[in-house]
Structure formats: C-alpha cells, structure tokens
Design a protein around this motif. Structure first.
Motif, PDB file in Angstrom:
ATOM      1  N   THR A 103       3.983  -0.622  -9.861  1.00 42.66           N
ATOM      2  CA  THR A 103       3.462   0.054  -8.643  1.00 42.66           C
ATOM      3  C   THR A 103       2.310   0.725  -8.570  1.00 42.66           C
ATOM      4  OG1 THR A 103       6.066   0.097  -8.641  1.00 42.66           O
ATOM      5  CG2 THR A 103       4.880   1.584  -7.134  1.00 42.66           C
ATOM      6  N   ARG A 104       1.927   1.543  -9.476  1.00 37.57           N
ATOM      7  CA  ARG A 104       0.918   2.432  -9.513  1.00 37.57           C
ATOM      8  C   ARG A 104      -0.285   1.928 -10.237  1.00 37.57           C
ATOM      9  NH1 ARG A 104       5.557   5.210  -8.752  1.00 37.57           N
ATOM     10  NH2 ARG A 104       5.454   7.468  -8.063  1.00 37.57           N
ATOM     11  N   GLY A 105      -0.774   1.044  -9.538  1.00 37.28           N
ATOM     12  CA  GLY A 105      -1.881   0.166 -10.565  1.00 37.28           C
ATOM     13  C   GLY A 105      -1.610  -0.475 -11.743  1.00 37.28           C
ATOM     14  N   HIS A 106      -2.430  -1.044 -12.303  1.00 36.32           N
ATOM     15  CA  HIS A 106      -2.323  -2.066 -13.537  1.00 36.32           C
ATOM     16  C   HIS A 106      -3.014  -1.620 -14.728  1.00 36.32           C
ATOM     17  CE1 HIS A 106      -1.947  -5.244 -10.323  1.00 36.32           C
ATOM     18  NE2 HIS A 106      -0.951  -4.559 -10.238  1.00 36.32           N
ATOM     19  N   GLU A 107      -3.641  -0.343 -14.628  1.00 34.21           N
ATOM     20  CA  GLU A 107      -4.251   0.110 -15.721  1.00 34.21           C
ATOM     21  C   GLU A 107      -3.488   0.483 -16.970  1.00 34.21           C
ATOM     22  OE1 GLU A 107      -4.444   1.361 -12.604  1.00 34.21           O
ATOM     23  OE2 GLU A 107      -6.425   1.108 -11.842  1.00 34.21           O
ATOM     24  N   MET A 110      -2.756  -2.613 -18.726  1.00 32.20           N
ATOM     25  CA  MET A 110      -3.838  -3.095 -19.332  1.00 32.20           C
ATOM     26  C   MET A 110      -4.283  -2.225 -20.662  1.00 32.20           C
ATOM     27  SD  MET A 110      -4.692  -6.160 -18.292  1.00 32.20           S
ATOM     28  CE  MET A 110      -4.177  -6.940 -16.733  1.00 32.20           C
ATOM     29  N   LEU A 143       7.054  -7.561  -2.273  1.00 33.37           N
ATOM     30  CA  LEU A 143       5.803  -7.056  -1.589  1.00 33.37           C
ATOM     31  C   LEU A 143       5.588  -8.149  -0.385  1.00 33.37           C
ATOM     32  CD1 LEU A 143       2.823  -6.522  -4.325  1.00 33.37           C
ATOM     33  CD2 LEU A 143       4.065  -4.853  -2.820  1.00 33.37           C
ATOM     34  N   PHE A 162      -3.073  -3.268   2.590  1.00 34.39           N
ATOM     35  CA  PHE A 162      -1.715  -3.988   1.920  1.00 34.39           C
ATOM     36  C   PHE A 162      -1.974  -5.172   1.343  1.00 34.39           C
ATOM     37  CE2 PHE A 162       2.302  -5.902   1.694  1.00 34.39           C
ATOM     38  CZ  PHE A 162       3.001  -5.063   1.134  1.00 34.39           C
ATOM     39  N   ALA A 168      -4.088  -8.512  -5.502  1.00 37.66           N
ATOM     40  CA  ALA A 168      -4.366  -8.105  -6.899  1.00 37.66           C
ATOM     41  C   ALA A 168      -3.082  -8.183  -7.698  1.00 37.66           C
ATOM     42  CB  ALA A 168      -4.610  -6.557  -6.721  1.00 37.66           C
TER      43      ALA A 168
ATOM     44  N   SER B  39       5.081   0.814   0.475  1.00 34.80           N
ATOM     45  CA  SER B  39       4.056   0.364  -0.460  1.00 34.80           C
ATOM     46  C   SER B  39       3.197   1.678  -0.779  1.00 34.80           C
ATOM     47  CB  SER B  39       3.241  -0.421   0.158  1.00 34.80           C
ATOM     48  OG  SER B  39       2.609  -0.243   1.305  1.00 34.80           O
ATOM     49  N   ARG B  41       4.263   3.696  -2.508  1.00 33.50           N
ATOM     50  CA  ARG B  41       5.021   4.572  -3.614  1.00 33.50           C
ATOM     51  C   ARG B  41       4.227   5.067  -4.763  1.00 33.50           C
ATOM     52  NH1 ARG B  41       8.604   0.353  -2.325  1.00 33.50           N
ATOM     53  NH2 ARG B  41       6.822  -1.052  -2.353  1.00 33.50           N
ATOM     54  N   THR B  42       2.747   4.703  -4.773  1.00 34.69           N
ATOM     55  CA  THR B  42       1.824   5.364  -5.492  1.00 34.69           C
ATOM     56  C   THR B  42       1.959   6.919  -5.725  1.00 34.69           C
ATOM     57  OG1 THR B  42       0.503   4.520  -3.743  1.00 34.69           O
ATOM     58  CG2 THR B  42      -0.453   4.266  -6.224  1.00 34.69           C
ATOM     59  N   GLU B 107      -7.123   2.062  -5.425  1.00 33.56           N
ATOM     60  CA  GLU B 107      -6.226   2.778  -4.496  1.00 33.56           C
ATOM     61  C   GLU B 107      -7.040   3.571  -3.699  1.00 33.56           C
ATOM     62  OE1 GLU B 107      -6.180   2.728  -7.928  1.00 33.56           O
ATOM     63  OE2 GLU B 107      -4.330   1.505  -8.595  1.00 33.56           O
ATOM     64  N   ALA B 161      -8.024  -8.014 -21.292  1.00 38.09           N
ATOM     65  CA  ALA B 161      -7.805  -6.765 -20.525  1.00 38.09           C
ATOM     66  C   ALA B 161      -8.925  -6.299 -19.520  1.00 38.09           C
ATOM     67  CB  ALA B 161      -7.402  -5.560 -21.093  1.00 38.09           C
ATOM     68  N   TYR B 164      -9.503  -8.854 -16.714  1.00 37.49           N
ATOM     69  CA  TYR B 164      -8.675  -8.553 -15.689  1.00 37.49           C
ATOM     70  C   TYR B 164      -9.293  -7.564 -14.819  1.00 37.49           C
ATOM     71  CZ  TYR B 164      -5.370  -6.953 -12.388  1.00 37.49           C
ATOM     72  OH  TYR B 164      -4.473  -6.668 -11.101  1.00 37.49           O
ATOM     73  N   ALA B 168     -10.547  -8.317 -10.942  1.00 36.36           N
ATOM     74  CA  ALA B 168     -10.077  -7.714  -9.685  1.00 36.36           C
ATOM     75  C   ALA B 168     -11.151  -7.096  -8.762  1.00 36.36           C
ATOM     76  CB  ALA B 168      -9.225  -6.270 -10.364  1.00 36.36           C
ATOM     77  N   LEU B 171     -12.339 -10.074  -6.921  1.00 41.87           N
ATOM     78  CA  LEU B 171     -11.123 -10.132  -5.849  1.00 41.87           C
ATOM     79  C   LEU B 171     -11.478  -9.148  -4.498  1.00 41.87           C
ATOM     80  CD1 LEU B 171      -8.566 -11.217  -4.440  1.00 41.87           C
ATOM     81  CD2 LEU B 171      -7.409  -9.601  -5.779  1.00 41.87           C
TER      82      LEU B 171
END
Lengths: 192, 192
Positions: A103-107, A110, A143, A162, A168, B39, B41-42, B107, B161, B164, B168, B171
DNA sequence: TATGACATGTAATCTGTTACATGATTAG
DNA sequence: CTAATCATGTAACAGATTACATGTCATA
C-alpha cells in the motif's frame, strides 16, 4: 502489560537498511556516504539520523562498534553485525509479505529483497518473489475495482494520479515474474 | 535568528493532503474515513495523527473549523479552507519539481498533481507535467549510469531491486507523456 | 594559516504511532 | 440494555530533521 520474555526488538526501516549494509563492516561515516551518493538516497544521510540509529541498534545488541585507530585520521568506529543482528536480519527477510506492505510504496519490499540473496540465498529470494505475487493478485483486483468507482467522481488529474499507482503495481507484477524466471534456473546459499 | 516576517508556514505531507481534501469541507472523521477506505491509505487514519494535524493547520490560519450541531449525532467540527489556506495550496502546487522529489518515491508528486486541476486548472496540471519531464530527463540518465556501475558489484537481488526503481521512473516518464497529450487538447480554469 | 574533507556526536523541536478516554446515538 | 457506529480528543513515547559543536589531518 508487555512481559519481559515477549519484549521484542522493534526496528524501523532505517534500522534494517543499516543492518543490511553492515553485512560489510562500516563506520557511520561510510554509511552516510552510501546514503548520500547511491540509489539509497531514500534514507537521510544526516548525522542526526544515523548515529542515534546505530546507537539504538548497538543497545539492542544487534551490532557492535569497535574503535579503529592507526589509519591517521580521527578515530573511526567500525560497526559489525552480531549473531543476534544476523538472526534479526534473517527473520525480517524471511517474513511473508502482507497486503499492507504494498500500500505505501514498494521501497520497503525492495530493501528486503535486495538483501535476501546475500543473507539467505537465492532460494529465499525466490520465496519472497512468490509471496509478492500472491499478495499482488488480490491487491491489483481491488485497485482496478476502485478505479472504476473513482472514474466518474474525481477530476482527471486525480484519476491520472490513481492510474499511475495502478500501473506501478502492474509493473511490479511483471518485474516479479521476470525475476522469478531469473532465479528458478539456479539457487545457491546465503550466509553460513 | 528567524525574523518574524520571514517566518514561513512549514507543512508536512499530511498537511497538504488535508488541505487538498478540504477543497470539500469535511470533519476530522470524514477525513479519517477517506484515509482508511480509499487509495489514500498512504496516510494514517489514526485520530492521533489527524486531529493534531488539523489543529496545527488551524493555528496557522490555513483552515477554520466550525461546530455543527442539529444533525442528531455528537457535535462535528467541519473544517474549511481559509483564503490563506487556498493561497498555500496554490503555492505548493505551482512550485517547480526538484530532482530530490523524484528520489524518494513518486507519491508526493502524485499528491500535488491530483490536486492541481481542481485548484489551479488544467493549464497548471500541464505545467506540472512538463516540469516533471524536464526533471526526469537528467534523473534517468543518472540512474542508468549508476546501474552500469552497480551491475558487477552487487548480488543479483540488489541489481534487480535497483532495476525496478529504474523501470518505475521510466514508467513515470511514459505516464507523463500520455497525460500531457490528454491535457494539451483543452484547458479550463480551477478555483476562482 | 586558513580552508576543506574526514569523522563523530548532541540538543531542540516536530511529527507520527499507539493506546487510551470520553460521549452520543442507533440497531438489535 | 448492550453493542456497534459515529465522533473527538489526549498522553506517552519513538524517530527524524535541523542546526550546532567538536576535533583531525592534508593541502594550498
């Protein structure tokens, strides 16, 4: 009402980044340079962040700093992982992915993945990737459903923002698939 | 040694999220529901995060809360943007993108962009996107160069990693290009 | 001898997390 | 009457940011 035996070391994201980097012993200054000059810029390189974080990890018994002198400059403290630190790193990496982690970024994922191979070996990296795929499937469905609901409601800039988030996550899915095919060919061990 | 006239309202990410959402007046509870169920939720939906943040914004004169009674339930405080709050939102959105903004996840940019159209209109959204493209060009070059350096050094999970992260950002570049073509067709105004 | 890179640290302040406290209204 | 939902808040604590303080060594 936390019993002593249950008391568990809670470690923030920066703490794990430091533990992972300390697979190679380093001083606080070395770590700061890594954060300021490489792709790990996500973490602050300020001394006010790093030195206290190292002190906390040392107090928890996860790393140990020894003063090194003789190389001419001011004294340096070189930090090394303790057995407990290695165990904590392994535990963190081996944990399954939760939906909340996407939910909160993919960092954060990774970071874990980057250290998975040197710490636990390619088999663990593969397991992490499969865990990611499993978590991603319902997340992507949710999503896409939310996008349908949002579409008529928000301004187009909101919808476009969104859509980037959705794309992403789709990219992450493709990346995972490709990484899996990289790994499923051969596996080797991590730390002894 | 900060002079009073220079004293500037410093606002964290959550503050801007709240200001943007308050384009439509809402109570703290309404905002919590948005953070917990959409969305966005962050951001944490915990009362300990939101009520103090609202209080800070009110103390800074950026929003104003008025007690609303009569609808039967417990009293609600409905918050609205003040003129200063609207000005602050506009200033934030209109600021050019810095390279640093791309480093720590996308974000924050997306938050800004999402509010750009309702606050300043499609022309401002377009400007933001062009500013993004300009910042992205040197950033992508630097990332690709770093990948070449990293390739032989780190374990393959580390390289994957990093890749990616690069993908991103690529993208994001494609997304910006496409969003620009969406916007360059027509533009309309934002807030009066 | 002054500047800049190396190197470690502390103090004030701000923000967020977790957990708790309170109270009104509605549905079962 | 009890539980759930609506609704707002506070207090203790942990962590990060910013700015400052200190000290060594090399070099211009």
């Amino acid at each position: 009402m936390t019993s002593l035996s249950t008391m568990q070391t809670k470690i923030p994201s920066l703490g794990y980044a430091l533990l992972g980097l300390l697979l190679k012993p380093a001083s606080g200054y070395d770590l700061r340079k890594i954060f300021s000059s490489t792709s790990m810029r996500t973490y602050s390189d300020s001394p006010g962040a790093i030195y206290p974080a190292l002190a906390r990890l040392e107090k928890q018994g996860l790393i140990r700093g020894t003063i090194e002198k003789g190389s001419g400059l001011r004294r340096r403290r070189i930090f090394r992982l303790t057995p407990r630190g290695i165990a904590e790193l392994k535990k963190w990496i081996a944990a399954p992915i939760t939906l909340g982690e996407l939910t909160r970024g993919h960092e954060l994922f990774m970071l874990r993945f980057a250290f998975s191979e040197p710490v636990l070996g390619a088999a663990a990296s593969l397991a992490l990737l499969q865990s990611l795929q499993a978590a991603l499937k319902p997340y992507l469905l949710a999503l896409r459903k939310e996008l349908e609901i949002l579409k008529p409601v928000v301004a187009s800039s909101g919808r476009l923002a969104f859509e980037y988030g959705l794309r992403a996550s789709e990219l992450l899915e493709r990346w995972a698939q490709q990484a899996i095919s990289t790994y499923s060919k051969h596996s080797n061990g991590g730390l002894p």
